[in-house]
Write a protein that holds these residues in place. Sequence first.
Motif, PDB file in Angstrom:
ATOM      1  N   VAL A  33       0.425  -1.135  -0.390  1.00 38.98           N
ATOM      2  CA  VAL A  33       0.148   0.177   0.577  1.00 38.98           C
ATOM      3  C   VAL A  33       0.938   0.744  -0.074  1.00 38.98           C
ATOM      4  CG1 VAL A  33      -1.656   1.205   1.514  1.00 38.98           C
ATOM      5  CG2 VAL A  33      -2.097  -1.657   1.542  1.00 38.98           C
ATOM      6  N   TRP A  34       0.557   1.802  -1.143  1.00 37.87           N
ATOM      7  CA  TRP A  34       1.758   3.022  -1.096  1.00 37.87           C
ATOM      8  C   TRP A  34       1.268   3.944  -0.609  1.00 37.87           C
ATOM      9  CZ3 TRP A  34       6.419   1.677  -2.472  1.00 37.87           C
ATOM     10  CH2 TRP A  34       6.636   0.329  -3.041  1.00 37.87           C
ATOM     11  N   PRO A  35       2.262   4.509   0.301  1.00 33.32           N
ATOM     12  CA  PRO A  35       1.006   6.314   0.334  1.00 33.32           C
ATOM     13  C   PRO A  35       0.904   7.347  -0.942  1.00 33.32           C
ATOM     14  CG  PRO A  35       3.863   6.166   1.061  1.00 33.32           C
ATOM     15  CD  PRO A  35       3.572   5.145   0.160  1.00 33.32           C
ATOM     16  N   THR A  36       0.404   8.041  -0.022  1.00 33.93           N
ATOM     17  CA  THR A  36      -0.481   9.474  -1.649  1.00 33.93           C
ATOM     18  C   THR A  36       1.075  10.043  -1.259  1.00 33.93           C
ATOM     19  OG1 THR A  36      -1.661  10.713   0.639  1.00 33.93           O
ATOM     20  CG2 THR A  36      -2.756   8.801  -0.810  1.00 33.93           C
ATOM     21  N   ARG A  37       0.672  11.045  -2.081  1.00 42.60           N
ATOM     22  CA  ARG A  37       1.600  12.721  -2.222  1.00 42.60           C
ATOM     23  C   ARG A  37       0.941  13.207  -0.867  1.00 42.60           C
ATOM     24  NH1 ARG A  37       4.446  15.164  -6.158  1.00 42.60           N
ATOM     25  NH2 ARG A  37       3.230  14.062  -7.554  1.00 42.60           N
ATOM     26  N   GLU A  38       0.477  13.123  -0.451  1.00 46.17           N
ATOM     27  CA  GLU A  38       0.138  13.351   0.970  1.00 46.17           C
ATOM     28  C   GLU A  38       0.090  13.487   2.054  1.00 46.17           C
ATOM     29  OE1 GLU A  38      -2.413  13.384  -0.986  1.00 46.17           O
ATOM     30  OE2 GLU A  38      -3.062  15.479  -2.766  1.00 46.17           O
ATOM     31  N   GLN A  39       0.461  12.568   2.222  1.00 44.34           N
ATOM     32  CA  GLN A  39       0.765  11.361   3.253  1.00 44.34           C
ATOM     33  C   GLN A  39       2.479  11.720   3.228  1.00 44.34           C
ATOM     34  OE1 GLN A  39      -1.239   7.553   2.447  1.00 44.34           O
ATOM     35  NE2 GLN A  39      -2.464   7.422   3.870  1.00 44.34           N
ATOM     36  N   LEU A  40       2.564  11.227   1.878  1.00 44.45           N
ATOM     37  CA  LEU A  40       4.068  10.960   1.615  1.00 44.45           C
ATOM     38  C   LEU A  40       5.044  12.971   2.129  1.00 44.45           C
ATOM     39  CD1 LEU A  40       6.405   9.145   0.962  1.00 44.45           C
ATOM     40  CD2 LEU A  40       6.411  10.567  -1.221  1.00 44.45           C
ATOM     41  N   TRP A  41       4.345  14.094   1.847  1.00 41.44           N
ATOM     42  CA  TRP A  41       4.695  14.891   2.530  1.00 41.44           C
ATOM     43  C   TRP A  41       4.203  15.471   3.772  1.00 41.44           C
ATOM     44  CZ3 TRP A  41       7.682  18.793   1.143  1.00 41.44           C
ATOM     45  CH2 TRP A  41       7.609  20.657   1.988  1.00 41.44           C
ATOM     46  N   THR A  42       3.785  14.727   4.457  1.00 41.84           N
ATOM     47  CA  THR A  42       3.461  15.015   5.746  1.00 41.84           C
ATOM     48  C   THR A  42       4.529  14.240   6.470  1.00 41.84           C
ATOM     49  OG1 THR A  42       0.645  15.118   5.666  1.00 41.84           O
ATOM     50  CG2 THR A  42       1.549  14.350   7.556  1.00 41.84           C
ATOM     51  N   TYR A  43       4.477  12.396   5.728  1.00 37.86           N
ATOM     52  CA  TYR A  43       5.689  12.231   6.976  1.00 37.86           C
ATOM     53  C   TYR A  43       7.049  13.298   6.735  1.00 37.86           C
ATOM     54  CZ  TYR A  43       2.042   8.255   6.572  1.00 37.86           C
ATOM     55  OH  TYR A  43       1.292   7.081   6.233  1.00 37.86           O
ATOM     56  N   PHE A  44       7.278  13.321   5.482  1.00 39.92           N
ATOM     57  CA  PHE A  44       8.642  14.318   5.844  1.00 39.92           C
ATOM     58  C   PHE A  44       8.557  15.396   7.132  1.00 39.92           C
ATOM     59  CE2 PHE A  44      10.455  17.579   3.303  1.00 39.92           C
ATOM     60  CZ  PHE A  44      12.028  16.976   3.435  1.00 39.92           C
ATOM     61  N   VAL A  45       7.792  15.735   6.395  1.00 36.95           N
ATOM     62  CA  VAL A  45       7.413  17.157   8.288  1.00 36.95           C
ATOM     63  C   VAL A  45       7.182  16.676   9.169  1.00 36.95           C
ATOM     64  CG1 VAL A  45       6.078  18.653   8.493  1.00 36.95           C
ATOM     65  CG2 VAL A  45       5.888  18.748   6.198  1.00 36.95           C
ATOM     66  N   VAL A  46       6.651  15.788   9.731  1.00 38.61           N
ATOM     67  CA  VAL A  46       6.542  14.870  11.016  1.00 38.61           C
ATOM     68  C   VAL A  46       8.803  14.364  11.108  1.00 38.61           C
ATOM     69  CG1 VAL A  46       6.449  13.326  12.631  1.00 38.61           C
ATOM     70  CG2 VAL A  46       4.606  14.370  11.467  1.00 38.61           C
ATOM     71  N   VAL A  47       8.688  13.634  10.162  1.00 33.32           N
ATOM     72  CA  VAL A  47      10.259  13.189  10.374  1.00 33.32           C
ATOM     73  C   VAL A  47      11.709  14.207  10.390  1.00 33.32           C
ATOM     74  CG1 VAL A  47      12.645  12.034   8.766  1.00 33.32           C
ATOM     75  CG2 VAL A  47      10.080  10.748   9.482  1.00 33.32           C
ATOM     76  N   MET A  48      11.548  15.253   9.739  1.00 30.76           N
ATOM     77  CA  MET A  48      11.931  16.539   9.830  1.00 30.76           C
ATOM     78  C   MET A  48      11.938  17.191  10.804  1.00 30.76           C
ATOM     79  SD  MET A  48      14.198  16.393   6.965  1.00 30.76           S
ATOM     80  CE  MET A  48      15.096  17.702   7.125  1.00 30.76           C
ATOM     81  N   ALA A  49      11.082  17.581  11.002  1.00 34.77           N
ATOM     82  CA  ALA A  49      11.108  18.413  12.401  1.00 34.77           C
ATOM     83  C   ALA A  49      11.400  17.557  13.484  1.00 34.77           C
ATOM     84  CB  ALA A  49       9.046  18.354  12.905  1.00 34.77           C
TER      85      ALA A  49
END
Length: 74
Positions: A33-49
């Motif tokens: 189950v691949w993440p959507t673009r919005e999910q991927l962006w959210t995961y990226f922001v959370v990890v970077m924070a």
Amino acid sequence: MSDSRAVRNTSREKRTSPATFYRQVVAELRKVVWPTREQLWTYFVVVMAFVLFMMAMVALLDLAFGKLVFWAFA
């Protein structure tokens, strides 16, 4: 010295051919189950924070312990 017969695989299983292996890999990747673009962006922001927070925390602890050591041994 170890017995070399104990190390060998006694059940002679047939090896998978590269074509069969490739087909199995593709079939398994279709189940992902691949993440959507919005999910991927959210995961990226959370990890970077989280990474930035941890970097700041380690830097502040390093600064505090450094000042403490210089104060104690100066």
